[in-house]
Design a protein around this motif. Structure first.
Motif, short mmCIF file in Angstrom:
data_model
loop_
_atom_site.label_atom_id
_atom_site.label_comp_id
_atom_site.label_asym_id
_atom_site.label_seq_id
_atom_site.Cartn_x
_atom_site.Cartn_y
_atom_site.Cartn_z
N VAL A 10 0.84 -1.20 0.00
CA VAL A 10 0.00 0.00 0.00
C VAL A 10 0.88 1.25 0.00
CG1 VAL A 10 -1.90 -1.14 1.23
CG2 VAL A 10 -0.14 0.08 2.53
N ASN A 11 0.29 2.36 -0.42
CA ASN A 11 0.90 3.67 -0.25
C ASN A 11 0.34 4.26 1.02
OD1 ASN A 11 2.40 3.69 -2.61
ND2 ASN A 11 0.78 4.66 -3.78
N VAL A 12 1.16 5.01 1.74
CA VAL A 12 0.72 5.71 2.94
C VAL A 12 0.94 7.19 2.68
CG1 VAL A 12 1.07 6.02 5.42
CG2 VAL A 12 1.36 3.75 4.39
N SER A 23 5.39 3.90 1.88
CA SER A 23 4.75 2.62 1.55
C SER A 23 4.63 1.77 2.80
CB SER A 23 5.55 1.89 0.47
OG SER A 23 6.85 1.60 0.96
N VAL A 32 -1.77 -2.26 8.87
CA VAL A 32 -0.69 -2.01 7.92
C VAL A 32 0.59 -1.72 8.69
CG1 VAL A 32 0.16 -0.35 6.20
CG2 VAL A 32 -2.21 -1.15 6.11
N THR A 34 4.22 0.13 8.44
CA THR A 34 4.92 1.16 7.68
C THR A 34 6.08 1.68 8.52
OG1 THR A 34 4.60 3.15 6.31
CG2 THR A 34 3.48 3.11 8.45
N THR A 47 -3.77 8.43 5.21
CA THR A 47 -4.57 7.70 4.25
C THR A 47 -3.77 6.53 3.70
OG1 THR A 47 -5.73 9.72 3.61
CG2 THR A 47 -5.89 7.86 2.09
N VAL A 48 -4.38 5.37 3.64
CA VAL A 48 -3.77 4.20 3.04
C VAL A 48 -4.42 4.02 1.67
CG1 VAL A 48 -3.60 1.68 3.17
CG2 VAL A 48 -3.16 3.08 5.21
N THR A 50 -4.70 1.62 -1.61
CA THR A 50 -4.45 0.25 -2.05
C THR A 50 -4.17 0.19 -3.55
OG1 THR A 50 -6.78 -0.20 -2.48
CG2 THR A 50 -5.98 -0.65 -0.25
N ALA A 58 -6.83 5.99 8.01
CA ALA A 58 -6.04 5.16 8.92
C ALA A 58 -5.68 5.96 10.17
CB ALA A 58 -4.76 4.69 8.23
N CYS A 74 -6.92 0.45 9.71
CA CYS A 74 -7.93 0.90 8.75
C CYS A 74 -9.16 0.04 9.00
CB CYS A 74 -7.46 0.70 7.31
SG CYS A 74 -5.86 1.38 6.93
#
Length: 87
Positions: A10-12, A23, A32, A34, A47-48, A50, A58, A74
């Motif tokens: 995922v991107n964070v 990520s 998640v 990170t 924000t996560v 996908t 989040a 999340c």
């Protein structure tokens, strides 16, 4: 390889006075992992994002300075968790 790994990555995105992007990977259907330095002292939203394009709100539920890891939650995200091995 990409098809097997992409759904767990995922991107964070951290917004606020110091926006940051990093990520992570899904540890469970709602959690998640990170980097701590990405989310420490957040003064905005986390924000996560996908791989399938969902943006999930989040919150930071735990951090560890020594390992530079953080856990985000999340709620009701239905993430695909990574399969972890043993070293």
């Amino acid at each position: 390889m990409y098809a097997a790994v992409a759904p767990v990555v995922v991107n964070v995105v951290v917004s606020g006075t110091e926006p940051r992007v990093g990520s992570g990977f899904a540890l469970s259907d709602e959690h998640v992992v990170t980097a701590r330095h990405l989310v420490v002292d957040v003064d905005g939203t986390v924000t996560v994002r996908t791989v399938d394009g969902r943006d999930l709100s989040a919150r930071v539920v735990g951090t560890d300075a020594r390992t530079d890891l953080a856990i985000l939650e999340c709620e009701e995200a239905e993430l695909k968790p990574a399969t972890l091995g043993r070293s």
